[in-house]
Design a protein around this motif. Sequence first.
Motif, short mmCIF file in Angstrom:
data_model
loop_
_atom_site.label_atom_id
_atom_site.label_comp_id
_atom_site.label_asym_id
_atom_site.label_seq_id
_atom_site.Cartn_x
_atom_site.Cartn_y
_atom_site.Cartn_z
N VAL A 85 0.81 -1.12 -0.04
CA VAL A 85 0.00 0.16 0.13
C VAL A 85 0.81 1.05 -0.09
O VAL A 85 0.40 2.26 -0.40
CB VAL A 85 -0.89 0.14 1.26
N LEU A 86 2.19 1.31 0.28
CA LEU A 86 3.08 2.26 0.61
C LEU A 86 3.27 2.92 -1.08
O LEU A 86 3.59 3.88 -1.17
CB LEU A 86 4.33 2.04 1.17
N GLU A 87 2.90 1.98 -1.99
CA GLU A 87 3.03 2.55 -3.45
C GLU A 87 1.79 3.08 -4.07
O GLU A 87 1.83 3.56 -5.09
CB GLU A 87 3.55 1.23 -4.46
N ARG A 88 0.62 3.20 -3.18
CA ARG A 88 -0.42 4.06 -3.54
C ARG A 88 -0.68 4.99 -2.78
O ARG A 88 -1.38 4.99 -1.66
CB ARG A 88 -1.57 2.91 -3.44
N PRO A 89 0.12 6.30 -3.10
CA PRO A 89 0.02 7.35 -2.18
C PRO A 89 -1.42 7.97 -2.18
O PRO A 89 -1.91 9.02 -1.17
CB PRO A 89 0.89 8.39 -2.76
N ASP A 90 -2.42 7.55 -2.72
CA ASP A 90 -3.78 8.07 -2.62
C ASP A 90 -4.55 7.49 -1.62
O ASP A 90 -5.70 7.86 -1.29
CB ASP A 90 -4.56 7.87 -4.02
N LEU A 91 -4.05 6.36 -1.19
CA LEU A 91 -4.81 5.43 -0.09
C LEU A 91 -3.93 5.39 1.41
O LEU A 91 -2.74 6.02 1.43
CB LEU A 91 -4.86 4.07 -0.44
N GLY A 92 -4.61 5.29 2.46
CA GLY A 92 -4.02 5.40 3.63
C GLY A 92 -3.59 4.25 4.31
O GLY A 92 -4.11 3.01 4.05
N ALA A 93 -2.37 4.14 4.53
CA ALA A 93 -1.52 2.58 5.04
C ALA A 93 -2.14 2.65 6.61
O ALA A 93 -1.62 3.62 7.29
CB ALA A 93 -0.23 2.64 4.70
N VAL A 94 -2.90 1.58 6.86
CA VAL A 94 -3.05 1.40 8.31
C VAL A 94 -2.31 0.11 8.72
O VAL A 94 -2.43 -0.88 8.14
CB VAL A 94 -4.87 1.10 8.48
N SER A 95 -1.92 -0.02 9.95
CA SER A 95 -1.08 -1.00 10.49
C SER A 95 -1.87 -2.31 10.35
O SER A 95 -3.34 -2.29 10.70
CB SER A 95 -0.65 -0.58 12.02
N VAL A 96 -1.21 -3.51 10.33
CA VAL A 96 -2.28 -4.90 10.20
C VAL A 96 -2.65 -5.02 11.57
O VAL A 96 -4.15 -5.60 11.27
CB VAL A 96 -1.01 -5.79 9.99
N TYR A 97 -2.28 -4.57 12.54
CA TYR A 97 -2.93 -5.13 13.77
C TYR A 97 -4.33 -4.50 13.98
O TYR A 97 -5.12 -4.56 14.72
CB TYR A 97 -2.17 -4.88 15.20
N ALA A 98 -4.67 -3.24 13.17
CA ALA A 98 -5.67 -2.28 13.14
C ALA A 98 -6.68 -2.72 12.15
O ALA A 98 -7.64 -1.99 12.12
CB ALA A 98 -5.35 -0.90 13.40
N GLN A 99 -6.59 -4.02 11.34
CA GLN A 99 -7.45 -3.94 10.32
C GLN A 99 -8.75 -4.51 10.91
O GLN A 99 -9.83 -4.36 10.02
CB GLN A 99 -6.71 -4.97 9.34
N GLY A 100 -8.90 -5.12 12.08
CA GLY A 100 -9.99 -5.74 12.56
C GLY A 100 -10.70 -5.21 13.85
O GLY A 100 -10.35 -4.01 14.12
N ARG A 101 -11.17 -6.01 14.53
CA ARG A 101 -11.36 -5.57 16.00
C ARG A 101 -10.33 -5.37 16.87
O ARG A 101 -9.18 -6.10 16.63
CB ARG A 101 -12.37 -6.75 16.50
N ASP A 102 -10.56 -4.74 17.67
CA ASP A 102 -9.51 -4.50 18.80
C ASP A 102 -9.06 -5.64 19.62
O ASP A 102 -9.58 -6.45 20.29
CB ASP A 102 -9.99 -3.46 19.96
N TYR A 103 -7.74 -5.87 19.43
CA TYR A 103 -6.99 -7.15 20.08
C TYR A 103 -7.17 -7.29 21.39
O TYR A 103 -7.34 -8.22 22.02
CB TYR A 103 -5.60 -7.42 19.55
N HIS A 104 -7.11 -6.06 22.16
CA HIS A 104 -7.44 -6.11 23.50
C HIS A 104 -8.46 -6.92 23.85
O HIS A 104 -8.57 -7.67 24.91
CB HIS A 104 -7.54 -4.82 24.14
N ASP A 105 -9.65 -6.63 23.27
CA ASP A 105 -11.06 -7.47 23.75
C ASP A 105 -10.78 -9.09 23.66
O ASP A 105 -11.36 -9.60 24.35
CB ASP A 105 -12.08 -6.75 22.90
N ILE A 106 -10.33 -9.22 22.30
CA ILE A 106 -10.29 -10.82 21.89
C ILE A 106 -9.45 -11.27 22.69
O ILE A 106 -9.72 -12.51 23.17
CB ILE A 106 -9.94 -10.58 20.26
N VAL A 107 -7.87 -10.89 22.92
CA VAL A 107 -6.89 -11.61 23.76
C VAL A 107 -7.44 -11.67 24.98
O VAL A 107 -7.32 -12.75 25.90
CB VAL A 107 -5.46 -10.95 23.25
N LYS A 108 -7.92 -10.88 25.51
CA LYS A 108 -8.44 -10.79 26.90
C LYS A 108 -9.60 -11.74 27.27
O LYS A 108 -9.51 -12.29 28.22
CB LYS A 108 -8.93 -9.03 27.56
#
Length: 341
Positions: A85-108
């Motif tokens: 995605v870094l090759e697509r400057p018209d798009l926003g790059a979002v970290s992999v861990y934030a692509q879905g639900r908050d991990y705090h809730d799932i892991v806890k």
Amino acid sequence: MGLKEALVARALEEGFVAARVCRPDAVPDVAERLAAFVEAGHHGQMGWMAERMHWRSDPAALWPEARSILMLAESYAPEYDPLAVLERPDLGAVSVYAQGRDYHDIVKKRLKRLGRWLIDEAGGQIKVFVDTAPVPEKALGQAAGLGWQGKHTNLVSRDWGNWAFLGSVFTTLELEPDAQEVDHCGSCRACLDVCPTNAFPAPYQLDARRCISYLTIEHKGPIDEDLRTLMGNRIYGCDDCLAVCPWNKFAVAASDMCYLGAVGAPALAELTVLDDAGFRTRFSGSPIKRIGRNRFVRNVLYAIGNSGDPRLISIAQVLCDDPDGAIADAARWAVTQLRSE
């Protein structure tokens, strides 16, 4: 099967990729390393790191009754190239861990189920932690044998790479500790050399003030101009140092589909129009929500300024007089950048 073996087996059934045990006093060097980190100012605006140094330096101080710590890793490894995605400057790059639900809730929830099972089987007391408490998870993970802290300071494993969330179960039960893992980075510098902002003053050291993950998530107010152009289109977090680690050839696929959400790589043009309500709705259940609309839109405007696309000038101009000073500053900077190009 003994208690520890049964506990590890149960952890794997819950979806964790690895589970190991250490003692609360297994990380005596953390205090010195943390003190040096804070003294150098590398923690930036994260004042809570300095305020809670006593607990973070000594897990035994957090809960003196604890006799063993079960350290667990849960994979969130992507099935795509997060750097594409870094090759697509018209798009926003979002970290992999934030692509879905908050991990705090799932892991806890997983940790609590595992803890309840342990109490039912052997009694004792437990406390579970996922990132939000002053627990030195990465150091404890190495002490327990989950992996080792790589040159990028994150935990790395020969079995599952470095795409993993860490959680811990403190217990009053005596469990046999595992052997500490040793460093397997060798002469590799991939994670250090790929960092766009040179956030590593030396191997195994991080200056958070230059880290894009810190800048986009923890840093409040305007970001230094000399760092803005280096951020590219990264609007929430940064995965560069994780993505290039050679040990990821052994990465284990994410155990929960909830981590593979629909955030994707959104078009920058559609994100600046979000008001507070729209932001909360769009990122409901996501870790992105916790930074708030203002900080997020600030990040988007930096990405727009780096896009090289003059069609986005009018979008940035709308926010040049935004009530939030950091947004207004970012918008004016973005307009100036695009006009100069």
